[in-house]
Design an enzyme around this catalytic site. Structure first.
Site, mmCIF file in Angstrom:
data_model
loop_
_atom_site.group_PDB
_atom_site.id
_atom_site.type_symbol
_atom_site.label_atom_id
_atom_site.label_comp_id
_atom_site.label_asym_id
_atom_site.label_seq_id
_atom_site.Cartn_x
_atom_site.Cartn_y
_atom_site.Cartn_z
ATOM 1 N N GLU A 159 -0.386 -0.090 -4.400
ATOM 2 C CA GLU A 159 1.010 -0.468 -4.093
ATOM 3 C C GLU A 159 2.043 0.236 -4.965
ATOM 4 O OE1 GLU A 159 1.175 -4.754 -4.197
ATOM 5 O OE2 GLU A 159 -0.499 -4.958 -2.805
ATOM 6 N N ASN A 202 -4.346 2.607 -2.447
ATOM 7 C CA ASN A 202 -4.334 1.436 -1.557
ATOM 8 C C ASN A 202 -2.916 0.883 -1.447
ATOM 9 O OD1 ASN A 202 -6.110 -0.538 -0.165
ATOM 10 N ND2 ASN A 202 -5.403 -1.993 -1.711
ATOM 11 N N HIS A 241 -2.010 -6.115 6.154
ATOM 12 C CA HIS A 241 -1.605 -7.522 6.267
ATOM 13 C C HIS A 241 -0.562 -7.569 7.386
ATOM 14 C CE1 HIS A 241 -3.753 -8.660 2.674
ATOM 15 N NE2 HIS A 241 -3.144 -7.715 1.984
ATOM 16 N N GLU A 276 -7.746 -4.879 3.533
ATOM 17 C CA GLU A 276 -7.331 -6.270 3.266
ATOM 18 C C GLU A 276 -6.827 -6.947 4.542
ATOM 19 O OE1 GLU A 276 -4.648 -6.647 -0.065
ATOM 20 O OE2 GLU A 276 -5.654 -5.071 -1.197
ATOM 21 N N ASP A 278 -5.565 -9.049 7.496
ATOM 22 C CA ASP A 278 -5.359 -10.387 8.041
ATOM 23 C C ASP A 278 -4.220 -10.292 9.032
ATOM 24 O OD1 ASP A 278 -3.130 -10.440 6.177
ATOM 25 O OD2 ASP A 278 -4.407 -11.427 4.711
HETATM 26 O O1 9MR Z 1 -5.305 -12.929 -2.681
HETATM 27 C C1 9MR Z 1 -4.726 -12.672 -3.942
HETATM 28 C C2 9MR Z 1 -4.080 -13.942 -4.463
HETATM 29 O O2 9MR Z 1 -5.068 -14.904 -4.769
HETATM 30 C C3 9MR Z 1 -3.257 -13.638 -5.704
HETATM 31 O O3 9MR Z 1 -2.545 -14.807 -6.071
HETATM 32 C C4 9MR Z 1 -2.296 -12.506 -5.403
HETATM 33 C C5 9MR Z 1 -1.479 -12.198 -6.626
HETATM 34 O O4 9MR Z 1 -0.833 -10.999 -6.554
HETATM 35 O O5 9MR Z 1 -3.021 -11.372 -4.996
HETATM 36 C C6 9MR Z 1 -3.694 -11.579 -3.801
HETATM 37 O O6 9MR Z 1 -4.320 -10.378 -3.410
HETATM 38 C C7 9MR Z 1 -3.454 -9.283 -3.119
HETATM 39 C C8 9MR Z 1 -4.197 -8.007 -3.409
HETATM 40 O O7 9MR Z 1 -4.704 -8.015 -4.701
HETATM 41 C C9 9MR Z 1 -3.300 -6.798 -3.206
HETATM 42 N N1 9MR Z 1 -2.726 -6.797 -1.886
HETATM 43 C C10 9MR Z 1 -2.069 -8.013 -1.490
HETATM 44 C C11 9MR Z 1 -3.045 -9.181 -1.646
HETATM 45 C C12 9MR Z 1 -2.438 -10.437 -1.097
HETATM 46 O O8 9MR Z 1 -1.298 -10.767 -1.848
#
Ligand code: 9MR
Length: 464
Positions: A159, A202, A241, A276, A278
């Protein structure tokens, strides 16, 4: 020959699996077994609750029978692995790696250089470029070194691009402290520690077009530059997402846009992975049966990219059940393929049926990879896991297997290597007579690579 379930058989199998009586069905066709037949990886995260034993037993049963690639939701991130300076914490990550090894799954590492989930002590060095460079390098050397040979691929940078404009994300501690070169450095350092790992950039919103103004368009320009400069990048992870708005214009972004990105990346010999996925609905709305069916169709359309594009190999969903999904935090709901009770949703059926019915292109030919730009050959590293899609091009080489004998027509003398579905070499030999006995290879599905001089062909075989 692939066994096809009838619709009623399918419904029964799905129902059995959903309530945890998976043996009859799991031994037969699962997303995992079908993914392996199709030469792709299908996965889901291990939710954070799994690490503390907070999930019901059928969660893990479903996870290991349905998926062949795994990533930790939070447990390999910076704040989890180096919570205080120079003190590393690997317990949870090790637990997942062990689980993956016991169940023959591939491991993705997520994520090394990301602006989020960075501990406070790192942010204190925001204005000290030299120190931040040392911090990032030391983190990568320790974490990647710890899991060297066990984590097959890393999200090296996550990101780094701004959401709204084609530019870098300026609030990132790494960008602010180091500048955009932190990205190049992170890839080089990671590659130096584990030259066999696949290294990805990513990001999200990459399914929204590849024009220069879109995030993916900006990324493409950077990938071109990295490749030109010899930066060891092998893949782009599209988080994907996606939101189903249930309005007339149902989806923001589209599978077609992501496919266009895959095709551009193929020209650069870079893979695309869906990392990732969804497909959530807005929180609070009533989600109907037909909404869930449309959601299933969209899950399938994203899967088609991985099945059909030669440089796409991974379809990874950000969660198993809607019950433990992060999506609530984004004001979305019901974005996964199992419901709150771990029952498969229409999206599960849609993916399963697509994996059952997908027919790969018949043309399996030797391609001179130095001239073709449609085949993906990783020239920057030795492969520990081979490219698992067959390449297509001019010429005509055909293969078939009877018992333990591999027959190859169309090449005079070829080097033959056989790998299991985790990419581990299990056999190598030379074929000069059109037939080769694959001695010592037990029953199962494998990838075989046939090389003749600079040309190579990869295809899947089954030993029965
Ligand atoms: O699913 C993850 C969640 O439990 C955490 O609170 C969050 C914090 O930033 O991160 C989520 O995972 C993220 C991933 O690491 C990067 N892409 C977005 C995902 C969803 O937010």
């Amino acid at each position: 020959m692939k066994k096809r379930l009838t619709i009623s058989g399918l419904a029964l199998g799905v129902t059995l699996l959903g309530v945890g009586f998976s043996n009859t069905f799991a031994a037969d066709e699962t997303l995992r077994s079908l993914a392996e037949k199709n030469g792709i990886y299908v996965g889901a995260i291990l939710n954070s609750q799994w690490f503390s034993g907070g999930l019901p037993g059928n969660y893990e049963q479903i996870h290991k029978s349905q998926f062949n690639v795994v990533v930790a939701e939070n447990e390999m991130k910076f704040d989890a692995t180096e919570p205080s300076e120079g003190r590393f914490s690997y317990g949870n990550g090790d637990k997942m790696v062990k689980y993956a090894q016991q169940n023959g799954m591939r491991v993705r590492g997520h994520a090394l250089a990301w602006h989020s989930q960075v501990p406070g002590w790192v942010n204190n060095y925001r204005n000290d470029k030299q120190k931040l460079l040392k911090v990032l390098k030391n983190h990568i050397q320790n974490v990647v070194g710890h899991w060297k040979g066990k984590v097959a691929e890393w999200d090296v940078v996550n990101e780094a691009i701004s959401n709204n404009e084609p530019m870098w994300r300026s609030q990132s501690v790494w960008y602010q402290g180091i500048g955009p070169d932190f990205i190049d450095s992170a890839f080089v350092w990671t590659h130096a520690v584990d030259p066999d790992a696949e290294l990805c950039y990513n990001d999200y919103n990459l399914e929204q077009g590849i024009s220069p103004k879109a995030k993916a368009g900006f990324l493409l320009e950077q990938v071109k530059r990295w490749v030109k400069n010899g930066i060891p990048i092998h893949c782009v992870g599209s988080q994907t997402h996606v939101e189903d708005t249930t309005t007339d214009k149902h989806f923001i972004g589209s599978p077609d846009s992501l496919r266009a990105l895959a095709k551009e990346l193929a020209k650069l010999n870079i893979k695309l992975k869906i990392t990732e996925l969804d497909i959530g609905f807005k929180s609070g709305i009533n989600v109907s049966k037909s909404d869930l069916e449309r959601q299933g169709k969209t899950f399938r359309e994203y899967l088609d990219i991985v099945l059909e594009e030669p440089n796409a190999d991974t379809y990874l969903i950000w969660g198993v059940s809607d019950k433990w999904s992060w999506l609530g935090g984004l004001n979305r709901q019901k974005g996964l393929i199992y419901d709150d009770n771990l029952k498969p949703k229409p999206a599960f059926d849609s993916i399963l049926v697509r994996l059952q019915t997908f027919e790969p292109p018949k043309d399996t030919t030797v391609t001179d990879t130095t001239k073709q730009d449609t085949s993906v050959t990783d020239t920057t590293k030795q492969d520990s896991t081979i490219a698992i899609h067959q390449t297509a091009g001019p010429g005509s080489v055909t293969t078939h297997v009877a018992g333990h004998t591999l027959f190859i027509a169309g090449v005079k003398s070829a080097k033959v290597e056989v790998f299991d579905m985790q990419g581990r070499p299990v056999f190598s030999g030379k074929c000069e007579t059109g037939a080769l006995e694959l001695k010592g290879v037990s029953e199962g599905v494998y990838m075989v690579r046939i090389r003749e001089q600079s040309a190579s062909l990869v295809r899947k075989i089954a030993i029965k």
